[in-house]
Design an enzyme around this catalytic site. Structure first.
Site, PDB file in Angstrom:
ATOM      1  N   GLU A 158       6.863   4.295  -6.096  1.00  0.00           N
ATOM      2  CA  GLU A 158       6.801   4.215  -4.654  1.00  0.00           C
ATOM      3  C   GLU A 158       6.279   2.679  -3.967  1.00  0.00           C
ATOM      4  O   GLU A 158       5.303   2.582  -3.624  1.00  0.00           O
ATOM      5  CB  GLU A 158       5.343   5.017  -4.264  1.00  0.00           C
ATOM      6  CG  GLU A 158       5.395   6.543  -4.795  1.00  0.00           C
ATOM      7  CD  GLU A 158       4.337   7.289  -4.646  1.00  0.00           C
ATOM      8  OE1 GLU A 158       4.410   8.700  -4.343  1.00  0.00           O
ATOM      9  OE2 GLU A 158       3.134   6.860  -4.402  1.00  0.00           O
ATOM     10  N   GLU A 314       8.556  13.943  -8.056  1.00  0.00           N
ATOM     11  CA  GLU A 314       7.111  14.209  -8.054  1.00  0.00           C
ATOM     12  C   GLU A 314       6.649  15.439  -6.887  1.00  0.00           C
ATOM     13  O   GLU A 314       7.446  15.268  -6.033  1.00  0.00           O
ATOM     14  CB  GLU A 314       6.083  13.312  -7.559  1.00  0.00           C
ATOM     15  CG  GLU A 314       5.891  11.920  -8.844  1.00  0.00           C
ATOM     16  CD  GLU A 314       4.912  11.130  -8.097  1.00  0.00           C
ATOM     17  OE1 GLU A 314       4.091  11.294  -7.392  1.00  0.00           O
ATOM     18  OE2 GLU A 314       4.979  10.169  -8.706  1.00  0.00           O
TER      19      GLU A 314
END
Length: 688
Positions: A158, A314
């Site tokens: 991320e 995710e």
């Protein structure tokens, strides 16, 4: 014609199903790892992301590497038919590095250097940090790039944030020199004669700061572009040793939903396969339509970045621990939300996390394995059932989404809009406006791509351009050609205002689209939240939409220059003036909506007519109840239609006259399709 991509990995030519796994947290108890292997197979999980935050366990002190535990994990995976996305650990560096090399710590916009902690608290420009990352990634690549269990690289985690240290300031100046060449060119592009802000030396140029310069909009825009480019450059630095060791092993970066700080469209050019992390706030309301359409938009965005299947890297198998309300998924929602990603082009369903951490900030974040440590839970059952479903859908892997409609969405446009200081400074709601248009298409079951200004428009029948405030001349020419060649265009208010440097187009708005749309936007009125106006549709026009629809927030005062008026304003000094127009241009039509209509019924009616007029195919040729949508994937021979019920109640859909079978069971399906709350059915038919 067959249109199918190869699987993400030839080692695993099926749907990937798995989770982020942190075995390093359990090295003190080897029995946990043994149990995890048993449970992975029981849950039909075939892939894990490993090593994402493992730097300290891999290099406990500078230059001392410990790979034995990771050897055991990957070797055991290989023996049990489980695969790994092996991560590079740059998302969180060890404390010894911060202590010895404080330059790796990020400097905030106030020029204050951070302490050690959190994640991504590092400078992407720091020579020391880049060297340490290169050394670590080289060790990992040389040891594991040909390991039988490894299907690809999960690079960092991320990416995000920015640094304002001296290294970054100098890198920013060098970036600007490459872009503009001279200070004169930079000063002209930034319009620095305003407030006597002209730069006479490159050394005077700095990043925007709360205690310094923040009002030069071109500078703010270029800083955001630089931060994005510098992050991409860091990623390219990360993958060099990985590609050197095995150029065929794919690299991915897990992105985030509609993330503001990075231009993912530019990032996608350097990434082998797109992956992203989706965490909807399900069950905020009785109907899930708003949440579902927002995340459907994101799925379509990430698929559109490379126009091929992506990865859901995710998602939570149950709940998060960081949303305002951490709500449990209700029965059926895990299957529905996971297969929603598949419907829009994902070839994986993966979770954060496999096993709950025992301590620290994510100890209550949802996981496949709860603290109880066994399979006898509702969540584990949901995951295992989905895994079994995915294992029976292998023929869908690699199929495409046949979109004939596209929405234009650019990162630098949203940055510029939010910096505009224009008609409303209490939120212009660009993102919400884009998704408002998308929602109507989603309700209709219209496959849609989310594209950028530099993409090719020619393959679409319907192009939607909401709030294209920053619009380049060349983009205007491409849109003009699209309409001239027979395309249908819908553009909204606050479009064609500035160029790529955030300098206003001269000669009248909407700048490069003025001729195509056949209108001139003289001025725009910002409405207070309590203000209301309305769009009154004229009678006798080809769309056949009648009625009066509420307007809020923004109203443009426009004049027609060849366009025909379809609707007018009801109130204020511009009552009776055009609010909705259409211009026949070449072989196509260009519609302009001059105000923010708040009534969803207007968009449902409008897009229903535009889709019909443009000849756009829907996933199902039938009326869909509100909150029920249909999305399609195809290999050119067979179509797979995902009928999804986000309405919050049981629903019924009357199928069209095509021949369908249930893709999971093979049973024929016809007539009335009944969907329970949070229900989804996957239909298979011959390709259209």
């Amino acid at each position: 014609m067959t249109t199918k991509y190869p699987p993400i990995s030839s080692k695993l030519p099926v749907f990937m199903h798995g989770a982020d796994y942190n075995p390093e947290q359990w090295l003190h108890d080897p029995k946990v790892f043994e149990e995890d292997i048993r449970l992975m197979k029981l849950a039909h999980c075939n892939v894990m992301s490993v090593g994402i935050f493992s730097w300290t366990m891999l290099e406990p002190e500078e230059g001392v590497y410990r790979f034995e535990w990771l050897d055991r994990v990957l070797d055991t995976f290989a023996k049990n038919g489980i695969y790994a996305w092996l991560a590079t650990p740059s998302g969180a560096r060890p404390a010894w590095m911060s202590e010895k090399y404080p330059e790796v710590l990020r400097v905030e916009a106030n020029r204050q250097r951070n302490l050690h902690g959190l994640r991504h608290n590092h400078c992407f420009t720091s020579p020391v940090y880049r060297e340490k990352v290169r050394l670590m990634n080289t060790e990992l690549a040389e040891r594991y790039s040909n390991h039988p269990a490894v299907v690809g690289w999960h690079v960092s985690n991320e990416y995000g944030g920015e640094c304002h240290c001296d290294y970054c300031q100098e890198a920013f100046r060098e970036w600007l020199k490459r872009k503009y060449g001279t200070l004169d060119a930079l000063n002209q592009a930034w319009w620095t004669t305003f407030w006597s802000h002209t730069y006479t030396s490159w050394s005077q140029v700095e990043s925007p700061a709360p205690h310094g310069e923040m009002m030069v909009h071109g500078q703010n825009l270029d800083w955001r572009r630089f931060v994005s480019d510098q992050t991409i450059d860091f990623y390219k630095h990360e993958i060099q040793p990985l590609k050197l060791a095995n150029p065929d092993l794919p690299c991915t970066v897990n992105m985030m939903d509609l993330f503001y700080g990075l231009d993912y469209r530019e990032f996608a050019k350097e990434v082998d396969v797109i992956s992203w992390d989706a965490y909807p706030t399900w069950h905020e309301a009785a109907s899930e339509g708003n949440i579902a359409s927002w995340f459907a938009f994101n799925h379509d965005l990430f698929r559109s970045l490379k126009k091929k299947p992506f990865m859901l890297m995710e998602s939570t198998p149950s709940l998060t621990n960081w949303q305002p309300v951490s709500k449990l998924k209700r029965p059926g929602m895990h299957r529905l939300s996971s297969l929603q990603a598949v419907a829009h082009g994902s070839d994986t369903v993966q979770y954060f996390q496999w096993r709950k951490s025992r301590g620290s900030s994510e100890k209550f974040h949802g996981a496949v394995i709860d603290h109880a440590g066994h399979e006898h839970t509702r969540v584990f059952s949901d995951v295992a059932e989905l895994g079994q479903t995915l294992s029976g859908l292998t023929e869908v892997v690699g199929t495409t989404v046949p979109a004939e409609t596209a929405i234009l969405f650019d990162w630098d446009n949203r940055w510029a809009i939010n910096d505009a200081q224009g008609p409303r400074n209490k939120e212009l709601h660009y993102e919400q406006t884009v998704v408002q248009q998308y929602r109507a298409l989603w309700e209709l079951g219209v496959p849609t791509d989310i594209i950028g200004s530099f993409d090719d428009f020619s393959g679409y029948k319907l192009l939607v351009v909401p709030m294209a405030y920053l619009l380049r001349e060349e983009t205007g020419r491409k849109i003009e050609q699209f309409v001239k060649d027979g395309g249908t265009l819908l553009t909204t208010y606050w479009s064609g205002i500035v160029n790529e440097n955030d300098l206003c187009h001269l000669g009248g708005f909407p700048g490069p689209l003025r001729k195509t749309l056949g209108i001139w936007a003289e001025e725009i009125d910002g409405l207070h939240d309590h203000d209301q106006n309305a769009l009154i549709m004229q009678s006798g026009h080809e769309l056949g939409i009648a009625g009066t629809f509420a307007i809020h927030e923004l109203c443009e005062h426009i004049h027609t220059e060849g366009a025909r008026v379809l609707g007018v304003y009801e109130h204020d000094f511009y009552a009776g003036k055009p609010a909705f127009t259409v211009n026949q241009f070449g072989q196509g039509k260009a519609y302009y909506l001059a105000a923010r209509v708040s009534d969803p019924a207007f968009y449902e009616a409008l897009y229903g007519k535009l889709v019909e007029e443009a000849g756009v195919h829907r996933a199902l040729d039938t009326v869909l109840p509100t909150g029920v949508t249909a999305q399609i994937r195809t290999d050119g021979v067979h179509d797979y239609v995902f009928v999804q019920n986000f309405s919050g109640q049981a629903a019924k859909v009357e199928l069209d006259q095509q021949s369908y079978v249930n893709a999971e069971t093979g049973d024929p399906v016809s007539g009335l399709l009944e969907l329970p709350v949070n229900g989804i059915v996957i239909l298979k038919r011959k390709g259209l």
